[in-house]
Each structure stands twice: as structure tokens, then as C-alpha cells.
Design a protein around this motif. Sequence first.
Motif, PDB file in Angstrom:
ATOM      1  N   ASP A 139     -69.452  68.945 -14.539  1.00 47.75           N
ATOM      2  CA  ASP A 139     -69.976  67.589 -14.743  1.00 47.75           C
ATOM      3  C   ASP A 139     -69.085  66.784 -15.694  1.00 47.75           C
ATOM      4  O   ASP A 139     -68.773  65.620 -15.437  1.00 47.75           O
ATOM      5  CB  ASP A 139     -71.403  67.628 -15.293  1.00 47.75           C
ATOM      6  CG  ASP A 139     -72.420  68.148 -14.290  1.00 47.75           C
ATOM      7  OD1 ASP A 139     -72.087  68.258 -13.085  1.00 47.75           O
ATOM      8  OD2 ASP A 139     -73.550  68.453 -14.714  1.00 47.75           O
ATOM      9  N   ASN A 140     -68.665  67.406 -16.788  1.00 48.61           N
ATOM     10  CA  ASN A 140     -67.807  66.717 -17.752  1.00 48.61           C
ATOM     11  C   ASN A 140     -66.435  66.417 -17.158  1.00 48.61           C
ATOM     12  O   ASN A 140     -65.878  65.333 -17.382  1.00 48.61           O
ATOM     13  CB  ASN A 140     -67.664  67.536 -19.036  1.00 48.61           C
ATOM     14  CG  ASN A 140     -68.940  67.547 -19.854  1.00 48.61           C
ATOM     15  OD1 ASN A 140     -69.740  66.618 -19.786  1.00 48.61           O
ATOM     16  ND2 ASN A 140     -69.142  68.608 -20.608  1.00 48.61           N
ATOM     17  N   TYR A 141     -65.894  67.352 -16.403  1.00 41.33           N
ATOM     18  CA  TYR A 141     -64.591  67.149 -15.761  1.00 41.33           C
ATOM     19  C   TYR A 141     -64.655  65.986 -14.772  1.00 41.33           C
ATOM     20  O   TYR A 141     -63.792  65.105 -14.778  1.00 41.33           O
ATOM     21  CB  TYR A 141     -64.154  68.436 -15.053  1.00 41.33           C
ATOM     22  CG  TYR A 141     -62.806  68.311 -14.385  1.00 41.33           C
ATOM     23  CD1 TYR A 141     -61.632  68.526 -15.101  1.00 41.33           C
ATOM     24  CD2 TYR A 141     -62.707  67.966 -13.039  1.00 41.33           C
ATOM     25  CE1 TYR A 141     -60.389  68.402 -14.496  1.00 41.33           C
ATOM     26  CE2 TYR A 141     -61.467  67.845 -12.422  1.00 41.33           C
ATOM     27  CZ  TYR A 141     -60.326  68.056 -13.157  1.00 41.33           C
ATOM     28  OH  TYR A 141     -59.089  67.929 -12.546  1.00 41.33           O
ATOM     29  N   ILE A 142     -65.690  65.965 -13.955  1.00 39.38           N
ATOM     30  CA  ILE A 142     -65.857  64.883 -12.981  1.00 39.38           C
ATOM     31  C   ILE A 142     -66.021  63.544 -13.702  1.00 39.38           C
ATOM     32  O   ILE A 142     -65.426  62.533 -13.324  1.00 39.38           O
ATOM     33  CB  ILE A 142     -67.050  65.147 -12.046  1.00 39.38           C
ATOM     34  CG1 ILE A 142     -66.757  66.343 -11.138  1.00 39.38           C
ATOM     35  CG2 ILE A 142     -67.385  63.922 -11.212  1.00 39.38           C
ATOM     36  CD1 ILE A 142     -67.970  66.846 -10.355  1.00 39.38           C
ATOM     37  N   SER A 143     -66.820  63.530 -14.762  1.00 39.36           N
ATOM     38  CA  SER A 143     -67.045  62.311 -15.527  1.00 39.36           C
ATOM     39  C   SER A 143     -65.738  61.783 -16.136  1.00 39.36           C
ATOM     40  O   SER A 143     -65.485  60.581 -16.142  1.00 39.36           O
ATOM     41  CB  SER A 143     -68.067  62.584 -16.625  1.00 39.36           C
ATOM     42  OG  SER A 143     -68.273  61.453 -17.415  1.00 39.36           O
ATOM     43  N   ASP A 144     -64.909  62.691 -16.635  1.00 41.96           N
ATOM     44  CA  ASP A 144     -63.655  62.297 -17.281  1.00 41.96           C
ATOM     45  C   ASP A 144     -62.550  61.926 -16.300  1.00 41.96           C
ATOM     46  O   ASP A 144     -61.755  61.031 -16.565  1.00 41.96           O
ATOM     47  CB  ASP A 144     -63.147  63.415 -18.202  1.00 41.96           C
ATOM     48  CG  ASP A 144     -64.021  63.619 -19.421  1.00 41.96           C
ATOM     49  OD1 ASP A 144     -64.902  62.775 -19.692  1.00 41.96           O
ATOM     50  OD2 ASP A 144     -63.823  64.644 -20.108  1.00 41.96           O
ATOM     51  N   ARG A 185     -59.732  72.768 -21.400  1.00 41.02           N
ATOM     52  CA  ARG A 185     -60.757  73.003 -22.422  1.00 41.02           C
ATOM     53  C   ARG A 185     -62.173  72.565 -22.052  1.00 41.02           C
ATOM     54  O   ARG A 185     -62.975  72.228 -22.907  1.00 41.02           O
ATOM     55  CB  ARG A 185     -60.349  72.393 -23.753  1.00 41.02           C
ATOM     56  CG  ARG A 185     -59.015  72.892 -24.264  1.00 41.02           C
ATOM     57  CD  ARG A 185     -58.808  72.541 -25.696  1.00 41.02           C
ATOM     58  NE  ARG A 185     -57.453  72.664 -26.183  1.00 41.02           N
ATOM     59  CZ  ARG A 185     -56.752  73.778 -26.288  1.00 41.02           C
ATOM     60  NH1 ARG A 185     -57.247  74.902 -25.902  1.00 41.02           N
ATOM     61  NH2 ARG A 185     -55.534  73.767 -26.777  1.00 41.02           N
ATOM     62  N   TYR A 186     -62.466  72.554 -20.774  1.00 38.87           N
ATOM     63  CA  TYR A 186     -63.831  72.272 -20.338  1.00 38.87           C
ATOM     64  C   TYR A 186     -64.649  73.555 -20.278  1.00 38.87           C
ATOM     65  O   TYR A 186     -65.868  73.518 -20.358  1.00 38.87           O
ATOM     66  CB  TYR A 186     -63.836  71.620 -18.952  1.00 38.87           C
ATOM     67  CG  TYR A 186     -63.334  70.208 -18.945  1.00 38.87           C
ATOM     68  CD1 TYR A 186     -64.188  69.147 -19.252  1.00 38.87           C
ATOM     69  CD2 TYR A 186     -62.014  69.922 -18.638  1.00 38.87           C
ATOM     70  CE1 TYR A 186     -63.726  67.841 -19.251  1.00 38.87           C
ATOM     71  CE2 TYR A 186     -61.544  68.621 -18.627  1.00 38.87           C
ATOM     72  CZ  TYR A 186     -62.400  67.589 -18.939  1.00 38.87           C
ATOM     73  OH  TYR A 186     -61.947  66.298 -18.941  1.00 38.87           O
ATOM     74  N   LEU A 187     -63.961  74.675 -20.104  1.00 41.26           N
ATOM     75  CA  LEU A 187     -64.636  75.956 -19.898  1.00 41.26           C
ATOM     76  C   LEU A 187     -64.121  76.959 -20.914  1.00 41.26           C
ATOM     77  O   LEU A 187     -62.910  77.153 -21.058  1.00 41.26           O
ATOM     78  CB  LEU A 187     -64.346  76.442 -18.467  1.00 41.26           C
ATOM     79  CG  LEU A 187     -65.153  77.583 -17.910  1.00 41.26           C
ATOM     80  CD1 LEU A 187     -66.644  77.257 -17.897  1.00 41.26           C
ATOM     81  CD2 LEU A 187     -64.694  77.889 -16.483  1.00 41.26           C
TER      82      LEU A 187
END
Length: 151
Positions: free
Chosen positions: A95-100, A124-126
Amino acid sequence: MLFKRIKKEPDPRLITVTLPEVKQAVRQFEKDMPAAINRTVLMKDDKSIDLSRLARYLGGKTEQKFYMSRETFEIFEEAEKDIPYFLDMVQLAVDNYISDTGKLPLREEASLPEVHYHLLSSQRYLKETPPFPLYITADELMLTHRAEHFK
């Protein structure tokens, strides 16, 4: 002998439940609650479900353990208790990767929409890599561990 071993007999009032029964009890619990309350209120810190709160839907109390993903609401038996941990962690990373970035973190060489763990880790998302693949579904971009979902 000073201490006599006491053999603990199983409580005859305890029941054994199945995964489908727990899923149905959770759905009924959520249906009976006010709209602002969802099934995640049943979750303990270890992602296990507080089955004592479902006793009236299950027909009794059980000592069994079932676990739930906070992100996908999927319910698992104790043998699969690690799956919700990884589902939740990777779902947040995705979700954060897609948002960014506006992109899906997918492995290009994979035949299924498999999450690209190395990409998420390197950016650094995971923080931890699951020991099994996870896939991104077309349904609200939710994750699943079930490859058969795509067949």
C-alpha cells in the motif's frame, strides 16, 4: 512423595469448532454489531481471535486458536498462524509503495501477480521477507497467499 501429580482431564464443556464455523461466527458477530464496529475488535495482540467473545455464535467455549489478518480479514487455523503476520506486514508495504510510486511492486518474470519482495526490501518498505509468495489480487489490490485464486 510429597506432591501427587494431578492429571488434568479435558473440560467436557469445551467444544471443538471448524474453520468454517469460526468464519461464520465472526461474520454474524460483525453483522450484530453497530456499523462502526468491525471484526478486528476480536483480535488479540498476537493476531489470535478472542473466541470467548464468539461463544454464543459457536455454541460454547473452545480452547482452540484461530488467527486473523487485520488487513485482509482472512482467518486461519493455528497451523497457519504465521500467514496473517506476513499478510499484514506485506499489505502495508505494498500500500505504501503504491501510494508513493503509483506502481504495483510485482515480479516481472512471474506468471502470477507475485509481490516483488526484493524491490520492497531494497526501498525500505519491507523489513522481513515472508517464506512463501504473496500475490496481489485485482480486488482492491488485496494480498493473498493462494495461487489458486488466479486459476
